[in-house]
Design an enzyme around this catalytic site. Structure first.
Site, short mmCIF file in Angstrom:
data_model
loop_
_atom_site.label_atom_id
_atom_site.label_comp_id
_atom_site.label_asym_id
_atom_site.label_seq_id
_atom_site.Cartn_x
_atom_site.Cartn_y
_atom_site.Cartn_z
N ASN A 294 0.12 -7.81 -5.32
CA ASN A 294 0.09 -6.82 -6.42
C ASN A 294 0.79 -7.36 -7.68
OD1 ASN A 294 0.02 -4.53 -7.96
ND2 ASN A 294 1.29 -3.29 -6.60
N LEU B 101 0.70 -5.58 -10.47
CA LEU B 101 0.96 -4.41 -11.32
C LEU B 101 2.43 -3.99 -11.29
CD1 LEU B 101 -2.26 -2.39 -10.47
CD2 LEU B 101 -1.80 -3.80 -12.49
N GLU B 102 3.14 -4.34 -10.23
CA GLU B 102 4.57 -3.99 -10.17
C GLU B 102 5.36 -4.74 -11.25
OE1 GLU B 102 4.79 -2.72 -5.46
OE2 GLU B 102 5.26 -4.78 -6.05
N GLU C 216 0.83 -1.21 0.00
CA GLU C 216 0.00 0.00 0.00
C GLU C 216 0.86 1.26 0.00
OE1 GLU C 216 -0.49 -2.58 2.01
OE2 GLU C 216 -2.37 -3.38 1.18
N PRO D 188 10.51 -13.99 0.25
CA PRO D 188 9.40 -14.16 1.20
C PRO D 188 8.71 -12.83 1.51
CG PRO D 188 11.38 -15.26 1.98
CD PRO D 188 11.79 -14.39 0.83
N ARG D 189 7.43 -12.89 1.80
CA ARG D 189 6.63 -11.69 2.05
C ARG D 189 7.01 -11.01 3.36
NH1 ARG D 189 3.11 -7.98 -0.39
NH2 ARG D 189 1.60 -7.23 1.10
N GLY E 51 12.81 -3.82 0.77
CA GLY E 51 12.77 -2.72 -0.18
C GLY E 51 13.46 -2.97 -1.50
N GLU E 52 13.76 -4.22 -1.84
CA GLU E 52 14.48 -4.50 -3.09
C GLU E 52 13.64 -5.29 -4.10
OE1 GLU E 52 19.15 -4.39 -1.95
OE2 GLU E 52 18.17 -6.33 -1.74
#
Length: 426
Positions: free
Chosen positions: A341, A343-344, A59, A268-269, A316-317
């Protein structure tokens, strides 16, 4: 009112358990315990005209173009809040300069415990609260209404499961949402929020289509490109959850029999699972004579180009590795999470594979399927599709181009949000 009173009472009853769970989760995270007290409103807070809340990493990324647009216009002071550690980390890295210059503020939104929310709003004194997607926090909404602070939910969506749950407490939802403005993703979401009693409801589309990527991403990928094996095809499985890593690695083992040039990048998330996934991959590496390289053990360029599997256990990568990879599988879709997502990777024109559980991204999924812009499979079929992509450049290019085109055709949601915010901030 009875439901809200029960909700508040439950918070008081469960507070000791919630504190222990939150403490344990923060302790497990590589980001540590530094934000624990902030969860309950004990933090230094600025005053701000507008609070923009994005619960987690996805988000935060999605709402970033809106933040940049607002900063360019300089119409109001903004406090950008998050709930998760990864979301907070993303904000601090993306807006490092703006935060240092005092052009933007950041804090954690406290847990939805009445006294914590009250303390938070008293300190910040916002004129408007904007919430990204569907985070319905009763105490926050109640306190905002009590203080006559307009609350706007943007890019809102309701899954079938959430809608059924809210319908069971329809009178309470009507009372709670009667002062809330909602901008929805789809016509179906619009109807559902109208039925639940929201003050005003309008379709805006999905703000995630308006993704923009910093030029820095293209610069940062250079060390990866320098160590890239030109004969290999890189398959990334991103934002994976428990049980998905096993499914992905099993598919990788099968796929390698017909595509020996295939390499796997696993992301991993949740940071608290990095160590768990690392041990799992070490077991697979020992059993199948794979070579494993761990991202956190050195610089980007230190990843072993000869390794069969890269574990990305850093924060963040993900966009960087989406840009680098040849094939993308988006996690949260092979277990009943609802998907993440897509869309990335579409932004970078990558061929996308998802699993059967895309309930939280249903409208986006339908658009991509209609345009032949992704492939949806179950875990048993995953290796077959990966092999097809790995062995056919034209197939990868065709699906990647369709994904990027589908994304471009559905942009423009930010303009709707900007018009609404200008009305509310007058």
């Amino acid at each position: 009112m009875i439901v809200l009173m029960l909700y508040r009472l439950l918070w008081w009853i469960l507070l000791p358990i919630i504190v222990i769970i939150r403490l344990f989760r923060d302790w497990r995270s590589p980001l540590g315990l530094r934000s624990f007290s902030h969860r309950f409103g004990f933090q230094k807070l600025p005053t701000a005209d507008l609070i923009i809340h994005a619960v987690s990493l996805g988000e935060v990324r999605a709402v970033t173009p809106l933040i940049r647009r607002l900063l360019q216009e300089q119409r109001c002071s903004i406090l950008f809040t998050s709930t998760t550690l990864t979301g907070s980390d993303q904000i601090q890295r993306t807006f490092k300069r703006e935060l240092a210059d005092g052009k933007l503020f950041h804090a954690y939104l406290p847990l939805d415990f009445g006294p914590s929310i009250s303390r938070f709003l008293t300190a910040v004194k916002p004129k408007v609260i904007l919430i990204m997607e569907t985070e319905i926090w009763p105490n926050l909404i109640y306190q905002a209404g009590k203080r006559h602070i307009p609350l706007l939910i943007i890019s809102a969506c309701l899954s079938d499961r959430s809608y059924r749950r809210y319908q069971k407490i329809a009178p309470a939802m009507h009372r709670l949402l009667k002062s809330v403005d909602v901008l929805t993703q789809t016509d179906e979401d619009t109807l559902r929020f109208e039925v639940l009693g929201a003050h005003s409801v309008e379709r805006m589309g999905n703000i995630k289509y308006d993704l923009t990527v910093s030029e820095a991403i293209y610069q940062k990928v250079a060390p990866l490109m320098a160590i890239r094996d030109p004969q290999s095809i890189y398959w990334i499985a991103a934002s994976t959850h428990e049980e998905e890593e096993e499914a992905v690695v099993e598919a990788f083992i099968k796929a390698r029999r017909r595509a020996p040039h295939l390499k796997l990048i696993l992301v991993p998330r949740h940071p608290e699972r990095f160590q768990e996934v690392r041990y799992l991959l070490m077991e697979y590496a020992d059993a199948h004579d794979f070579k494993l390289s761990i991202r956190s053990e050195g610089e980007l360029a230190a990843l072993d180009p000869a390794a069969d599997i890269w574990l990305i256990d850093t924060l963040g990568e993900l966009l960087l590795f989406y840009l680098f990879a040849d094939i993308v599988t988006v996690g949260g879709s092979f277990v009943p999470i609802g998907g993440h997502n897509i869309l990335e990777p579409a932004y970078f024109s990558k061929p996308i594979i998802v699993g059967p559980h895309m309930e939280e991204n249903r409208e986006t999924l339908f658009k991509f399927l209609e345009n032949n812009a992704l492939i949806q499979v179950d875990a048993e079929q995953l290796s077959e599709v990966v092999v097809d992509f790995a062995n056919d450049l034209s197939l990868r290019e065709r699906y990647g181009a369709a994904a990027q085109r589908t994304m471009a055709e559905n942009q423009g949601a930010i303009e709707v949000v900007m018009m609404k915010l200008h009305q509310l901030l007058k």
